[in-house]
Design a protein around this motif. Structure first.
Motif, short mmCIF file in Angstrom:
data_model
loop_
_atom_site.label_atom_id
_atom_site.label_comp_id
_atom_site.label_asym_id
_atom_site.label_seq_id
_atom_site.Cartn_x
_atom_site.Cartn_y
_atom_site.Cartn_z
N ALA A 108 -11.92 -5.00 -4.69
CA ALA A 108 -11.06 -5.26 -5.85
C ALA A 108 -10.43 -3.96 -6.36
N CYS A 109 -11.20 -2.89 -6.37
CA CYS A 109 -10.65 -1.59 -6.78
C CYS A 109 -9.58 -1.11 -5.80
N LYS A 110 -9.81 -1.33 -4.51
CA LYS A 110 -8.82 -0.95 -3.51
C LYS A 110 -7.52 -1.72 -3.72
N ALA A 111 -7.64 -3.03 -3.99
CA ALA A 111 -6.45 -3.84 -4.22
C ALA A 111 -5.72 -3.41 -5.47
N ARG A 112 -6.48 -3.08 -6.53
CA ARG A 112 -5.87 -2.63 -7.78
C ARG A 112 -5.14 -1.31 -7.58
N LEU A 113 -5.73 -0.39 -6.85
CA LEU A 113 -5.08 0.90 -6.59
C LEU A 113 -3.82 0.72 -5.76
N LYS A 114 -3.89 -0.17 -4.79
CA LYS A 114 -2.72 -0.41 -3.94
C LYS A 114 -1.55 -0.97 -4.76
N LYS A 115 -1.84 -1.90 -5.68
CA LYS A 115 -0.79 -2.45 -6.54
C LYS A 115 -0.25 -1.40 -7.50
N ALA A 116 -1.13 -0.55 -8.04
CA ALA A 116 -0.68 0.48 -8.97
C ALA A 116 0.23 1.48 -8.28
N LYS A 117 -0.10 1.87 -7.06
CA LYS A 117 0.75 2.81 -6.32
C LYS A 117 2.10 2.19 -5.99
N ALA A 118 2.10 0.90 -5.64
CA ALA A 118 3.37 0.23 -5.34
C ALA A 118 4.25 0.18 -6.58
N ALA A 119 3.65 -0.13 -7.75
CA ALA A 119 4.42 -0.18 -9.00
C ALA A 119 4.91 1.21 -9.39
N SER A 157 9.29 6.58 -18.92
CA SER A 157 8.09 6.11 -19.64
C SER A 157 7.24 5.23 -18.72
N ALA A 158 7.88 4.33 -17.95
CA ALA A 158 7.15 3.46 -17.05
C ALA A 158 6.49 4.26 -15.93
N SER A 159 7.18 5.28 -15.45
CA SER A 159 6.61 6.11 -14.39
C SER A 159 5.35 6.82 -14.86
N ALA A 160 5.38 7.35 -16.08
CA ALA A 160 4.19 8.02 -16.62
C ALA A 160 3.06 7.03 -16.82
N LEU A 161 3.41 5.79 -17.27
CA LEU A 161 2.39 4.78 -17.49
C LEU A 161 1.71 4.39 -16.17
N TRP A 162 2.49 4.18 -15.14
CA TRP A 162 1.91 3.81 -13.85
C TRP A 162 1.16 4.96 -13.21
N ASN A 163 1.58 6.19 -13.53
CA ASN A 163 0.84 7.34 -13.03
C ASN A 163 -0.56 7.38 -13.62
N ASP A 164 -0.66 7.07 -14.91
CA ASP A 164 -2.00 7.00 -15.54
C ASP A 164 -2.83 5.86 -14.95
#
Length: 395
Positions: free
Chosen positions: A171-182, A205-212
């Motif tokens: 689940a963590c791997k899937a979450r990280l994969k989605k966050a990197k894609a976003a 602003s969205a880029s910084a949010l997804w980076n976090d």
């Protein structure tokens, strides 16, 4: 109360995440972390050990106690931590019935005497069976049951925990994969001709949010990977302990075979003694004129090698005082001869015995030092030893 509600909400969230990950894996919509081949082999061997141990345990219980009602009763006593009451074996019960029948039908009659002798033998067989059941239960059934109720429960618990750790990791791997894609989508440079300055601010602003979000997902992934590796090692050590379980079960199996061998050897000796008392020796059969064993010319080497010797010959079982008895030199006493009616057919085991036919009349007498279970019988010019249990003395 707030703390409990927060913990409950956290547990519910974790459960929901695992359920989603498990469902997506079943439908092929999510990736699954595969275990190494050695680990899979350990799991397969453990499952096989558990399944076959259950089957062997159940069938051994059937062997020791064929009555299903008695097995259920013993199971309930064990679950209630109460001592299982002593149970009369089938052999002991048969011995009791035979003894009562002899007492009612007449213990001095040939039939009554035979019933008493067989009852004593059956009682000894029942006692031997009781000892065998007790020994086999302690040395064989108890270790198997301890493995299923102890070690295997621990292994199953750790395997379920490993499954949960793997679901959390995936689940963590899937979450990280989605966050990197976003994040990659948010950092895409917009077209200056088609966007307004306000969109640049929102994109940054969205880029910084997804980076976090990516940083947070990577941290959760490292924690999940650590917990998964730790749990995998614990489970691996428990699975490798199955080898020690096999060694222990092998020792218990040897002890079971030893107790079973002792039991059947005791049964054989008891029946051999009974045959001697009844005047029937191994290799002789009542009511048949066929030889006790096939002629040597018709016996193959394989058959001869596989044939188990059934005991000493009739001459070897004769008392010392009769071993040197020469029937030609035996003369009936001046007094003490009696007439007897033969009850059953009897085939002589050797030349020192006299073959009998049911309902015929013969003359019998005893000699000093003879076994009380035997008499000297005469019919015409033939004479030989005859078993008392086959006769009804008339006068």
């Amino acid at each position: 109360m707030d703390f409990n509600m927060k913990k409950l909400a956290s547990d519910a969230g974790i459960f929901f995440t695992r359920a989603v990950q498990f469902t997506e894996e079943k439908f092929g919509q999510a990736e699954k972390t595969e275990l190494d081949a050695h680990f899979e082999n350990l799991l397969t061997r453990a499952d096989s050990t558990k399944n076959w141990t259950e089957k062997i345990l159940r069938q051994t219980e059937v062997l020791l106690q064929p009555n299903p009602s008695a097995r259920v009763e013993e199971f309930l006593y064990e679950k209630l931590d109460r001592k299982v009451p002593s149970r009369v074996t089938n052999g002991e019960l048969l011995a009791q019935y035979m003894a009562e029948a002899a007492s009612e039908l007449g213990p001095t009659t040939p039939y009554g005497k035979t019933l008493i002798k067989v009852a004593e033998a059956e009682k000894r067989l029942g006692a031997a069976e009781r000892d065998f059941i007790h020994t086999a239960s302690i040395n064989f059934l108890t270790p198997l049951r301890n493995f299923l109720e102890g070690d295997w429960k621990t292994i199953s618990k750790e395997r379920r925990l490993l499954q949960n750790r793997r679901l959390d990791l995936d689940a963590c791997k899937a979450r990280l994969k989605k966050a990197k894609a976003a994040e990659a989508k948010a950092t895409t440079v917009p077209d200056f001709q088609e966007t307004r300055p306000r969109n640049y601010i929102l994109s940054a602003s969205a880029s910084a949010l997804w980076n976090d979000e990516v940083d947070k997902a990577e941290q959760e992934l490292r924690v999940a990977q650590t917990e998964f590796d730790r749990q995998a090692e614990v489970t691996r050590l428990l699975l490798e302990g199955i080898s020690s379980t096999h060694v222990n079960h092998l020792r218990c199996l040897h002890e079971f075979v030893e107790s079973q061998t002792t039991y059947y050897a005791q049964c054989y000796r008891h029946m051999l003694d009974l045959q001697k008392q009844l005047g029937r020796f191994p290799g002789t059969f009542v009511g048949t004129t066929e030889p006790a064993s096939p002629p040597l010319s018709s016996t193959s080497p394989t058959t001869a090698a596989a044939t188990m010797p059934v005991g000493p010959s009739a001459a070897g079982l004769a008392p010392p005082g009769e071993a040197a008895l020469c029937l030609e030199e035996v003369t009936p006493p001046a007094s003490g001869t009696r007439k007897a009616r033969v009850l059953y057919d009897y085939e002589a085991a050797d030349s020192s015995e006299l073959a009998l036919l049911a309902d015929e009349l013969i003359t019998v007498y005893s000699l000093p030092g003879m076994d009380p279970d035997w008499l000297i019988g005469e019919r015409g010019n033939k004479k030989g030893k005859v078993p008392v249990t086959y006769l009804e003395l008339l006068s």
